[in-house]
Design a protein around this motif. Structure first.
Motif, mmCIF file in Angstrom:
data_model
loop_
_atom_site.group_PDB
_atom_site.id
_atom_site.type_symbol
_atom_site.label_atom_id
_atom_site.label_comp_id
_atom_site.label_asym_id
_atom_site.label_seq_id
_atom_site.Cartn_x
_atom_site.Cartn_y
_atom_site.Cartn_z
ATOM 1 N N LYS A 1 0.939 -1.123 -0.124
ATOM 2 C CA LYS A 1 0.208 0.055 0.120
ATOM 3 C C LYS A 1 0.696 1.266 -0.069
ATOM 4 N N TYR A 2 0.753 2.054 -0.987
ATOM 5 C CA TYR A 2 1.136 3.418 -1.022
ATOM 6 C C TYR A 2 0.076 4.324 -0.754
ATOM 7 N N TYR A 3 0.098 5.151 0.585
ATOM 8 C CA TYR A 3 -0.862 6.067 0.870
ATOM 9 C C TYR A 3 -0.631 7.370 -0.178
ATOM 10 N N ILE A 4 -1.821 7.745 -0.474
ATOM 11 C CA ILE A 4 -1.891 9.000 -1.277
ATOM 12 C C ILE A 4 -1.588 10.306 -0.239
ATOM 13 N N SER A 5 -0.838 11.167 -0.794
ATOM 14 C CA SER A 5 -0.407 12.090 0.187
ATOM 15 C C SER A 5 -1.505 13.392 0.156
ATOM 16 N N ASP A 6 -1.563 14.169 1.073
ATOM 17 C CA ASP A 6 -2.443 15.258 1.288
ATOM 18 C C ASP A 6 -1.955 16.507 0.533
ATOM 19 N N GLY A 7 -0.850 16.314 0.053
ATOM 20 C CA GLY A 7 -0.135 17.585 -0.705
ATOM 21 C C GLY A 7 0.790 18.115 0.374
ATOM 22 N N LYS A 8 0.983 17.886 1.601
ATOM 23 C CA LYS A 8 1.929 18.366 2.383
ATOM 24 C C LYS A 8 2.767 17.367 3.193
ATOM 25 N N GLY A 9 2.743 16.106 2.397
ATOM 26 C CA GLY A 9 3.330 14.994 2.955
ATOM 27 C C GLY A 9 2.831 14.220 3.922
ATOM 28 N N ASN A 10 1.653 14.413 4.068
ATOM 29 C CA ASN A 10 0.960 13.640 5.016
ATOM 30 C C ASN A 10 -0.003 12.637 4.482
ATOM 31 N N PRO A 11 -0.047 11.316 4.975
ATOM 32 C CA PRO A 11 -0.729 10.314 4.408
ATOM 33 C C PRO A 11 -2.444 10.803 4.337
ATOM 34 N N THR A 12 -3.001 10.435 3.182
ATOM 35 C CA THR A 12 -4.772 10.660 3.567
ATOM 36 C C THR A 12 -5.062 9.030 3.884
ATOM 37 N N ASP A 13 -6.466 8.544 3.800
ATOM 38 C CA ASP A 13 -6.829 7.327 4.210
ATOM 39 C C ASP A 13 -7.025 6.645 2.952
ATOM 40 N N GLN A 14 -6.560 7.146 1.738
ATOM 41 C CA GLN A 14 -6.530 6.618 0.579
ATOM 42 C C GLN A 14 -5.304 6.148 0.086
ATOM 43 N N HIS B 1 -7.632 7.131 -13.528
ATOM 44 C CA HIS B 1 -7.560 8.494 -13.457
ATOM 45 C C HIS B 1 -7.699 9.541 -12.411
ATOM 46 N N CYS B 2 -8.301 8.967 -11.302
ATOM 47 C CA CYS B 2 -8.600 9.827 -10.050
ATOM 48 C C CYS B 2 -7.283 10.040 -9.416
ATOM 49 N N LEU B 3 -6.215 9.388 -9.955
ATOM 50 C CA LEU B 3 -4.826 9.595 -9.072
ATOM 51 C C LEU B 3 -4.041 10.621 -10.120
ATOM 52 N N ARG B 4 -4.570 11.320 -11.289
ATOM 53 C CA ARG B 4 -3.877 12.179 -11.971
ATOM 54 C C ARG B 4 -3.622 13.365 -11.109
ATOM 55 N N GLY B 5 -2.075 13.895 -11.177
ATOM 56 C CA GLY B 5 -1.811 14.849 -10.464
ATOM 57 C C GLY B 5 -1.441 14.585 -8.882
ATOM 58 N N LYS B 6 -1.815 13.649 -8.448
ATOM 59 C CA LYS B 6 -1.608 13.139 -7.199
ATOM 60 C C LYS B 6 -0.318 12.844 -6.931
ATOM 61 N N VAL C 1 1.884 10.416 -4.018
ATOM 62 C CA VAL C 1 1.903 9.122 -2.873
ATOM 63 C C VAL C 1 3.232 9.064 -2.079
ATOM 64 N N LEU C 2 2.910 8.671 -0.934
ATOM 65 C CA LEU C 2 4.036 8.479 -0.141
ATOM 66 C C LEU C 2 4.659 7.185 0.016
ATOM 67 N N ILE C 3 6.057 7.152 -0.167
ATOM 68 C CA ILE C 3 6.588 5.863 0.038
ATOM 69 C C ILE C 3 6.640 5.183 1.551
ATOM 70 N N PRO C 4 6.251 4.107 1.749
ATOM 71 C CA PRO C 4 5.913 3.449 2.910
ATOM 72 C C PRO C 4 7.528 3.658 3.757
ATOM 73 N N LEU C 5 7.216 3.506 5.009
ATOM 74 C CA LEU C 5 8.446 3.672 6.019
ATOM 75 C C LEU C 5 9.349 4.693 5.962
ATOM 76 N N ILE C 6 9.509 5.358 4.907
ATOM 77 C CA ILE C 6 10.478 6.652 4.644
ATOM 78 C C ILE C 6 9.633 7.825 4.435
ATOM 79 N N ASN C 7 8.158 7.712 3.976
ATOM 80 C CA ASN C 7 7.286 8.797 3.868
ATOM 81 C C ASN C 7 7.805 9.899 2.889
ATOM 82 N N ARG C 8 8.680 9.355 1.831
ATOM 83 C CA ARG C 8 9.146 10.446 0.851
ATOM 84 C C ARG C 8 8.000 10.382 -0.231
ATOM 85 N N GLU C 9 7.567 11.736 -0.566
ATOM 86 C CA GLU C 9 6.639 11.934 -1.601
ATOM 87 C C GLU C 9 6.898 11.761 -3.147
ATOM 88 N N ILE C 10 6.328 10.986 -3.833
ATOM 89 C CA ILE C 10 6.577 10.906 -5.163
ATOM 90 C C ILE C 10 5.118 11.115 -5.850
#
Length: 878
Positions: free
Chosen positions: A201-214, A242-247, A249-258
């Motif tokens: 699971k890669y959580y989608i970022s809220d844009g500020k580097g925090n995971p959402t529940d998606q 398609h809903c992921l366009r422009g989103k 996500v956060l790499i697990p464990l290290i939470n880097r945004e990609i």
RNA sequence: GGGCGCAUAGCUCAGCUGGUUUAGAGCACCUGCCUUACAAGCAGGGGGUCGGCGGUUCGAAUCCGUCUGCGCCCACCA
């Protein structure tokens, strides 16, 4: 001459090999004869002889000896290959055993050790080849890393560099984390390997580097590389995402945004349709990264351990890290599931380590043009592959070839002649002096110490591809306009190459390329591909299985000729060889047979006054014709590279025809002498047979040939001419075959009735029989009389061709049994006749088939009728 | 995944352009022989619906299709 009763191979082999060497029998110099050239596939310099070498070199030796006996100027050039990775591995291992680590040594110190190792072990294998009887021109022995040949390699590099075909570039290469070097695509072996498919699971970022529940789910076999992820990629046509366009996500464990990106490369129906893109650790991902401008983050070091950039599990081996990170992901709730999964994994051909795709700066040689020309050489028929099927394999490779990675991060080999300048520029030259001169043209103030030579060496095959050229004239490669030396222009192109199909791309294809580039000609005319030597259960020979015999032990036990025969008996081109020691025994037995046959002949006393008997005269005429025909058959087999068929023809000719029939017919009775004509003919036959056998069994043939009469010093059977076929009287041979069939039947009757071979029998023949062969028939079948009429009284009958023969046997014929036998035979003949008549009564056959075939069927019909009549006559008599 | 090749006697293999009487060889096997070159030998013998099915043909081990089973080469679907 006095002959020992048993053949002693080791004594004979030592004696004659020394004799050949002393008299320089294998040495060749250019002259006005037609050349016949073979260059040895150079074994690894530190290698030891195994069964594959035995097969290959036996075949080479057969070809070279045959050519020599055909009057050609035969030259077989031996030598060894420096085998950069294999040898360096061995040296590293040996040093490690002494507690010395390679990285603690300077390049110069390491090379000193390597050369010492080479001096100690190098050439052992060439010594071993002598035991096999290999008739190499030892004066021409070469080594791919000797100074002259190394110069050729360097010149070649400079040549292609000047041509713009060699370039240095950062590319994804196959990294061997054990040998610590890049290797070429060809040195990678793909094997289906069981592993796991981790769904993460890669959580989608809220844009500020925090995971959402998606979250989205990716499937990977390499969870330890997630820290190097640069993006998640989906197919643009995949509506699910398609809903992921422009989103992001956060790499697990290290939470880097990609970012989430889209690329056609991703298969929608594979895995989850989401691909993690890791440009530094996967070749395809690297390509995607280039297209989307993604950063490259390398988290694995040269030894396959996670480096500091990985942030976690730093210093762990990639496989340990994989297990550990799986646990960590599970604990963090990112691991959705793990599936069993089998996928192809690349392994290093040399070290068997799992290949790590790695981005690094390497040297490459452009292949498209070279490959196109090399393909043409084979497609046009200028080079002939045996068996032909390898043309397909070759074409496929040539049409899909990629640039050749020629640099290796090793020390044992030819160092790349590229010098780096302080400003980052590079000059390529054959020597350091030239490099400096070139550099000074750019910047006159530069000094030698400002230049730094590339640390890498060249791929071994970058030197072996020059072998057929450089062994004759090392000046030539790299200088296509050079005027070829006398040896090169005489011996090149070589004639035949015998090698295994496993190196068709490594070596064969590349020699063809180098030949075209530097000689504008092919390096050889024919390539004979051997199979792999396996044990009799079909398993590859391997040290761990312990199923690989030591060839030297075999030679010691059975003799070199026997080992050669054992290999040749079961070798047809392109087929794997199922090696069985029983075949070597068969070879040894054949030696014994030849030996004893000569013991018989050499022990005969000649009576100068004796007339040649009718039996002997007929036997001599027969064998003379048969020998002629067989010489033709053998030559035909050789011409088609059917070596084992050639051997089998010779084997049967000697054993079955010469020994079992000819010698038995002409051999004088106990204590009697032989007539001069028959004796001379027999010795002549023997001598011709030895010459025919010599290429496959050099030692025993030399021993006997030398013993037949006084020979001058240096005279050897290997310089005799292959016997030439005379005219063949086919009708006579076929009449003799019928005679042999009659004899075998009479012997069969004896065996059935329990009669001694010494007991003379009376034979009746109904049908045609060649008069001049009658004495032979009587002698061979031990008959008291032959009568051309139906037998009176009880007899056992049989049919040979269209001739009916009957053995009169008073009191031993069981009428009932005989009737049963005849009736069965009759039934069979009638069925046969019915079949033939069905054909003949078919209008379409008579009108459609060629006249000769219809004529043949008519003959069959007539013959069958004759046999049926004969059988019916016998039955009515009973 | 793509391509190439193979399947004939117990084993290893020939069988080339479709037609050679009943498909061959070597080894192994069986029987009888210590016959004055050879017992590591001699003499004799048995053994195969040519992988399955379908097709082309007057005729198929041989050519075509298909299935099955092997082998090899190439190929980084994570």
């Amino acid at each position: 001459m006095e002959q020992k009763s048993k053949y002693n191979p080791s004594e004979v082999e030592q004696k004659w090999y020394a004799y050949w060497l002393k008299n320089k029998c294998f040495h060749s110099e250019p002259d006005n004869r037609e050349p016949y050239t073979i260059v040895i596939p150079p074994p690894n310099v530190t290698g030891i002889l195994h069964m594959g070498h035995v097969l290959n070199n036996t075949l080479n030796d057969v070809l070279i000896r045959k050519a020599r006996m055909e009057g050609k100027n035969a030259c077989w050039v031996p030598g060894t290959d420096h085998a950069s990775i294999a040898t360096e591995n061995k040296v590293v291992a040996k040093l490690a055993a002494q507690g010395i680590r390679k990285e603690d040594l300077t390049r110069e110190e390491f090379l000193k050790h390597a050369w010492a190792w080479k001096e100690e072990h190098g050439g052992i294998i060439l010594e071993q080849l002598r035991k096999l009887g290999a008739s190499c021109d030892w004066d021409r022995t070469r080594f791919t890393m000797e100074p002259e040949l190394s110069k050729a390699v360097i010149a070649t590099f400079c040549h292609f560099y000047r041509k713009g075909w060699i370039y240095r570039g950062v590319r994804m290469v196959n990294w061997d984390p054990v040998a610590l070097t890049a290797i070429s695509d060809d040195e990678v072996i793909h094997r289906d390997t069981r592993s796991h498919f981790y769904h993460l699971k890669y959580y989608i970022s809220d844009g500020k580097g925090n995971p959402t529940d998606q979250y989205l789910v990716i499937a990977t076999t390499r969870p330890e590389t997630i820290m190097a992820d640069a993006a998640i990629c989906v197919n643009p046509a995949d509506e699910r995402y398609h809903c992921l366009r422009g989103k992001k996500v956060l790499i697990p464990l290290i939470n880097r945004e990609i970012p989430v990106i889209e690329d056609d490369y991703v298969e929608m129906d594979f895995g989850t349709g989401c691909l993690k893109v890791t440009p530094a650790h996967d070749a395809h991902d690297y390509e995607i990264g280039l297209r989307h401008n993604l950063p490259v983050l390398d988290i694995i070091d040269d030894r396959g351990r996670l480096n500091a950039d990985a942030q976690i599990l730093v210093g762990e081996d990639r496989f340990d890290a994989r297990k550990k990170i799986a646990k960590m992901l599970e604990d963090a709730g990112n691991l959705l599931k793990v599936e069993e999964y089998t996928s192809p994994v690349g392994y290093s051909e040399r070290t068997d380590a799992v290949i790590e795709p790695k981005l690094s700066a390497q040297w490459f040689l452009k292949m498209d043009d070279l490959a196109a020309r090399a393909l043409e050489a084979v497609e046009s028929g200028r080079i002939h592959f045996i068996p032909d099927k390898y043309r397909n394999v070759y074409r496929h490779w040539m049409e899909n070839v990629r640039d050749w990675c020629i640099s290796r991060q090793l020390w044992w080999g030819q160092r790349i002649p590229a010098w780096y300048l302080p400003d980052g520029g590079v000059v390529v030259a054959e020597t350091a002096e030239e490099a400096l001169a070139q550099a000074q043209q750019q910047n006159p103030s530069l000094k030698a110490e400002d230049l730094h030579q590339d640390e890498d060496v060249l791929d071994t095959w970058f030197s072996s591809w020059l072998w057929p050229i450089s062994v004759f004239d090392p000046e030539q490669p790299g200088h296509p306009e050079h005027k070829a030396g006398a040896d090169l222009s005489y011996y090149y192109p070589t004639s035949d190459l015998v090698t295994g199909p496993d190196i068709i791309f490594f070596w064969v294809a590349r020699m063809i390329m180098a030949g075209d580039e530097f000689m504008h000609d092919v390096p050889f005319r024919n390539v004979y591909f051997t199979g792999i030597v396996r044990d009799k259960l079909g398993r590859k020979m391997s040290k761990t299985l312990g199923n690989s015999p030591n060839p030297l032990d075999l030679i010691e036990k059975y003799g070199a000729d026997a080992v050669r025969i054992g290999m040749l008996l079961c070798s047809s081109a392109g087929n794997d060889i199922l090696y069985d020691e029983a075949q070597v025994e068969q070879g040894r037995n054949f030696c014994g047979k030849i030996w004893n046959a000569w013991r018989l002949v050499s022990g005969w006393n000649v009576d100068e006054k004796a007339e040649q008997g009718e039996v002997s005269r007929a036997a001599v005429k027969w064998f003379d014709n048969l020998l002629s025909r067989s010489i033709g058959t053998v030559a035909d087999h050789y011409a088609k590279f059917r070596i084992s068929d050639a051997l089998m023809t010779i084997y049967k000719l000697f054993w079955d025809d010469f020994c079992s029939w000819y010698l038995e017919l002409v051999k004088p009775g106990y204590g009697a002498a032989i007539d001069r004509a028959t004796f001379d003919a027999t010795v002549d036959f023997f001598s011709k047979l030895l010459k025919l056998i010599h290429p496959v069994m050099p030692f025993i043939t030399e021993e006997l040939w030398q013993g037949m009469e006084e020979r001058r010093d240096g005279e050897s059977i290997m310089f005799e001419r292959t016997p030439v076929a005379g005219p063949v009287d086919e009708p006579y041979l076929s009449a003799f075959d019928d005679l042999r069939a009659l004899v075998v039947n009479v012997r069969g009757v004896r065996a059935q009735k329990g009669l001694s071979p010494k007991e003379e029998l009376a034979l009746n023949i109904e049908g045609a029989f060649r008069e001049e062969l009658l004495p032979v028939l009587m002698r061979a079948a031990n008959l008291s009389s032959v009568e051309f009429a139906a037998p009176e009284g009880p007899a056992v009958s049989f049919i040979v061709g269209t001739v009916k023969a009957s053995v009169k046997l008073e009191g031993l014929v069981d009428a009932g049994e005989e009737r049963k036998k005849l009736e069965a035979d009759l039934e069979h003949q009638r069925r046969f006749l019915a079949g033939v008549r069905a054909k003949l009564s078919n209008e379409k056959f008579v009108s459609g088939a060629p006249a000769a075939v219809v004529e043949g069927e008519r003959k069959k019909e007539a013959d069958a009728l004759a046999r049926i009549a004969a059988l019916e006559a016998s039955l009515s008599k009973l």
